[in-house]
Design a protein around this motif. Structure first.
Motif, PDB file in Angstrom:
ATOM      1  N   ARG A 165     -10.178   2.840  -1.542  1.00  0.00           N
ATOM      2  CA  ARG A 165     -10.079   2.482  -2.735  1.00  0.00           C
ATOM      3  C   ARG A 165      -9.991   0.988  -3.016  1.00  0.00           C
ATOM      4  N   VAL A 166      -9.114   0.105  -2.614  1.00  0.00           N
ATOM      5  CA  VAL A 166      -8.988  -1.280  -2.588  1.00  0.00           C
ATOM      6  C   VAL A 166     -10.465  -1.977  -2.499  1.00  0.00           C
ATOM      7  N   ALA A 167     -10.896  -1.460  -1.220  1.00  0.00           N
ATOM      8  CA  ALA A 167     -12.054  -2.220  -0.814  1.00  0.00           C
ATOM      9  C   ALA A 167     -13.222  -1.746  -1.843  1.00  0.00           C
ATOM     10  N   GLN A 168     -13.263  -0.668  -2.329  1.00  0.00           N
ATOM     11  CA  GLN A 168     -14.142  -0.198  -3.443  1.00  0.00           C
ATOM     12  C   GLN A 168     -14.023  -0.936  -4.607  1.00  0.00           C
ATOM     13  N   ARG A 169     -12.841  -1.436  -5.168  1.00  0.00           N
ATOM     14  CA  ARG A 169     -12.672  -1.987  -6.200  1.00  0.00           C
ATOM     15  C   ARG A 169     -13.166  -3.444  -6.059  1.00  0.00           C
ATOM     16  N   LEU A 170     -12.729  -3.881  -4.998  1.00  0.00           N
ATOM     17  CA  LEU A 170     -13.154  -5.572  -4.712  1.00  0.00           C
ATOM     18  C   LEU A 170     -14.635  -5.498  -4.338  1.00  0.00           C
ATOM     19  N   ALA A 171     -15.358  -4.345  -4.230  1.00  0.00           N
ATOM     20  CA  ALA A 171     -16.773  -4.270  -3.999  1.00  0.00           C
ATOM     21  C   ALA A 171     -17.122  -4.772  -2.818  1.00  0.00           C
ATOM     22  N   LEU A 208      -1.026  -1.427   1.995  1.00  0.00           N
ATOM     23  CA  LEU A 208       0.137  -2.019   1.140  1.00  0.00           C
ATOM     24  C   LEU A 208      -0.111  -2.157  -0.217  1.00  0.00           C
ATOM     25  N   HIS A 209      -1.167  -3.049  -0.563  1.00  0.00           N
ATOM     26  CA  HIS A 209      -1.787  -3.298  -1.630  1.00  0.00           C
ATOM     27  C   HIS A 209      -2.145  -2.048  -2.537  1.00  0.00           C
ATOM     28  N   GLY A 210      -2.690  -1.013  -1.980  1.00  0.00           N
ATOM     29  CA  GLY A 210      -3.125   0.086  -2.766  1.00  0.00           C
ATOM     30  C   GLY A 210      -1.481   0.779  -3.160  1.00  0.00           C
ATOM     31  N   ASN A 212       1.233  -0.472  -3.689  1.00  0.00           N
ATOM     32  CA  ASN A 212       2.325  -1.291  -4.510  1.00  0.00           C
ATOM     33  C   ASN A 212       1.487  -1.940  -5.570  1.00  0.00           C
ATOM     34  N   ILE A 213       0.527  -2.327  -5.821  1.00  0.00           N
ATOM     35  CA  ILE A 213      -0.351  -2.955  -6.818  1.00  0.00           C
ATOM     36  C   ILE A 213      -1.722  -2.194  -7.240  1.00  0.00           C
ATOM     37  N   CYS A 214      -2.342  -1.726  -6.494  1.00  0.00           N
ATOM     38  CA  CYS A 214      -3.734  -1.329  -7.024  1.00  0.00           C
ATOM     39  C   CYS A 214      -3.706  -0.018  -6.831  1.00  0.00           C
ATOM     40  N   PHE A 215      -2.811   0.741  -7.776  1.00  0.00           N
ATOM     41  CA  PHE A 215      -2.596   2.117  -7.833  1.00  0.00           C
ATOM     42  C   PHE A 215      -3.720   2.759  -8.262  1.00  0.00           C
ATOM     43  N   ASN A 218      -3.948   3.469 -13.264  1.00  0.00           N
ATOM     44  CA  ASN A 218      -3.497   2.311 -13.891  1.00  0.00           C
ATOM     45  C   ASN A 218      -3.109   1.181 -12.744  1.00  0.00           C
ATOM     46  N   PRO A 219      -3.986   0.523 -12.369  1.00  0.00           N
ATOM     47  CA  PRO A 219      -3.595  -0.467 -11.074  1.00  0.00           C
ATOM     48  C   PRO A 219      -3.059  -1.623 -11.999  1.00  0.00           C
ATOM     49  N   ALA A 220      -2.068  -2.352 -11.166  1.00  0.00           N
ATOM     50  CA  ALA A 220      -1.462  -3.592 -11.842  1.00  0.00           C
ATOM     51  C   ALA A 220      -2.161  -4.641 -11.588  1.00  0.00           C
ATOM     52  N   CYS A 221      -3.353  -4.749 -12.334  1.00  0.00           N
ATOM     53  CA  CYS A 221      -4.230  -6.152 -12.028  1.00  0.00           C
ATOM     54  C   CYS A 221      -3.660  -7.456 -12.531  1.00  0.00           C
ATOM     55  N   ALA A 222      -2.739  -7.196 -13.506  1.00  0.00           N
ATOM     56  CA  ALA A 222      -2.271  -8.535 -13.944  1.00  0.00           C
ATOM     57  C   ALA A 222      -1.248  -9.341 -13.202  1.00  0.00           C
ATOM     58  N   VAL A 226      -5.649 -10.987  -6.186  1.00  0.00           N
ATOM     59  CA  VAL A 226      -7.084 -11.203  -5.804  1.00  0.00           C
ATOM     60  C   VAL A 226      -7.854 -10.597  -7.131  1.00  0.00           C
ATOM     61  N   LEU A 227      -7.089 -10.850  -8.183  1.00  0.00           N
ATOM     62  CA  LEU A 227      -7.740 -10.633  -9.639  1.00  0.00           C
ATOM     63  C   LEU A 227      -8.952 -11.250  -9.746  1.00  0.00           C
ATOM     64  N   ASP A 228      -9.268 -12.648  -9.307  1.00  0.00           N
ATOM     65  CA  ASP A 228     -10.402 -13.293  -9.821  1.00  0.00           C
ATOM     66  C   ASP A 228     -11.626 -12.891  -8.574  1.00  0.00           C
ATOM     67  N   LEU A 229     -11.145 -12.186  -7.530  1.00  0.00           N
ATOM     68  CA  LEU A 229     -12.289 -11.741  -6.796  1.00  0.00           C
ATOM     69  C   LEU A 229     -12.697 -10.297  -7.034  1.00  0.00           C
ATOM     70  N   CYS A 230     -12.045  -9.685  -7.862  1.00  0.00           N
ATOM     71  CA  CYS A 230     -12.245  -8.183  -7.961  1.00  0.00           C
ATOM     72  C   CYS A 230     -13.140  -7.692  -9.137  1.00  0.00           C
ATOM     73  N   PRO A 231     -14.288  -7.372  -9.081  1.00  0.00           N
ATOM     74  CA  PRO A 231     -15.188  -7.044 -10.211  1.00  0.00           C
ATOM     75  C   PRO A 231     -14.440  -5.955 -11.068  1.00  0.00           C
ATOM     76  N   PHE A 232     -13.780  -4.887 -10.536  1.00  0.00           N
ATOM     77  CA  PHE A 232     -13.071  -3.725 -11.280  1.00  0.00           C
ATOM     78  C   PHE A 232     -11.916  -4.011 -11.976  1.00  0.00           C
ATOM     79  N   GLY A 233     -11.178  -5.247 -11.607  1.00  0.00           N
ATOM     80  CA  GLY A 233      -9.979  -5.722 -12.176  1.00  0.00           C
ATOM     81  C   GLY A 233     -10.606  -6.693 -13.349  1.00  0.00           C
ATOM     82  N   GLN A 234     -11.621  -7.300 -13.097  1.00  0.00           N
ATOM     83  CA  GLN A 234     -12.153  -8.156 -14.009  1.00  0.00           C
ATOM     84  C   GLN A 234     -12.757  -7.450 -15.299  1.00  0.00           C
TER      85      GLN A 234
END
Ligand code: SF4
Length: 242
Positions: A165-171, A208-210, A212-215, A218-222, A226-234
């Motif tokens: 999931r994290v790899a997909q969101r980070l593209a 671990l990121h998935g 603890n943060i990238c649920f 409702n992922p905790a993007c704030a 790696v928010l600046d690298l993540c199209p999904f979070g942006q």
């Protein structure tokens, strides 16, 4: 020619991004990450088969009960299937996993003449994974888990649902790429000279990121490093702006 060059540049960009993600998440989760287990490779294979779509606590309980009730893998192979099913009842789908487990043990015995996977240490990672994936019900995640998590400690990359999931969101991988085929794509992005610990760290920090943060919801993007690298979070951030 042009298309090939473009594809190579794209692959280089993805690797550069992966390295940046790795560096930041390693700082956050404190690499090197300690290995969580030290089972021999056959025990790790059984444990991995039990863990499919099962919570860690439940699959550990199923594995423990199996080991308590049966003194050897030979006795698991030869027991009435209902007894295996009862021993692994804490795992999901014990009625499917019990006959599968016995089929795997029989296949190993037939191929090797013994119930041991220690010989995998003598093969390359590619050879060992191919050997394991010929067993019934063994796919890329299980073959990588056996090599990476067992006492073999080899450089193989398992991809679980958090990691995926994290790899997909980070593209790092396309949205449409399923977990199975994502193994080859994500592994190809890792530098070829990384050792087993570095590959293991990469798997663990994305997992671990998935967790603890990238649920999933409702992922905790704030709070994400790696928010600046993540199209999904942006995209989520833009949507939430007034
Ligand atoms: S920015 Fe959000 S979606 Fe992207 S990796 Fe971080 S937590 Fe996940």
């Amino acid at each position: 020619m042009f298309a090939r060059r473009r594809a190579m540049l794209f692959a280089d960009d993805l690797r550069a991004k992966l390295l940046l993600v790795h560096e930041r998440l390693c700082a956050q989760y404190k690499c090197p990450i300690a290995y969580f287990g030290s089972l021999d490779p056959l025990s790790e294979l059984v444990s991995s088969l039990l863990s499919h779509r099962t919570k860690n606590a439940d699959s550990s309980r199923a594995f423990r009960t199996l080991r308590e009730r049966f003194p050897s893998w030979e006795s698991v192979r030869d027991a009435p299937t209902e007894e295996i099913q009862s021993a692994i009842a804490a795992a999901t789908w014990p009625e499917q996993k019990a006959p599968r487990l016995q089929a795997v043990l029989r296949a190993i015995e037939a191929k090797r003449g013994a119930l041991s996977l220690d010989f995998l240490a003598e093969l390359t990672v590619v050879e060992a994974r191919a050997w394991l994936e010929e067993l019934p019900g063994v796919g890329p995640k299980t073959s990588a888990a056996v090599l990476a998590f067992s006492t073999l400690r080899r450089a193989a990359l398992p991809v679980d649902s958090h990691h995926h999931r994290v790899a997909q969101r980070l593209a790092l991988i396309p949205k449409s790429l399923a977990v199975g085929p994502s193994h080859a794509v994500l592994e190809a992005q890792l530098p070829g000279d990384w050792n087993a610990q570095q590959v293991y760290d990469n798997h663990e920090i994305l997992l671990l990121h998935g967790q603890n943060i990238c649920f999933f919801n409702n992922p905790a993007c704030a709070r994400c490093v790696v928010l600046d690298l993540c199209p999904f979070g942006q995209a989520r951030r833009l949507k939430s702006q007034p």
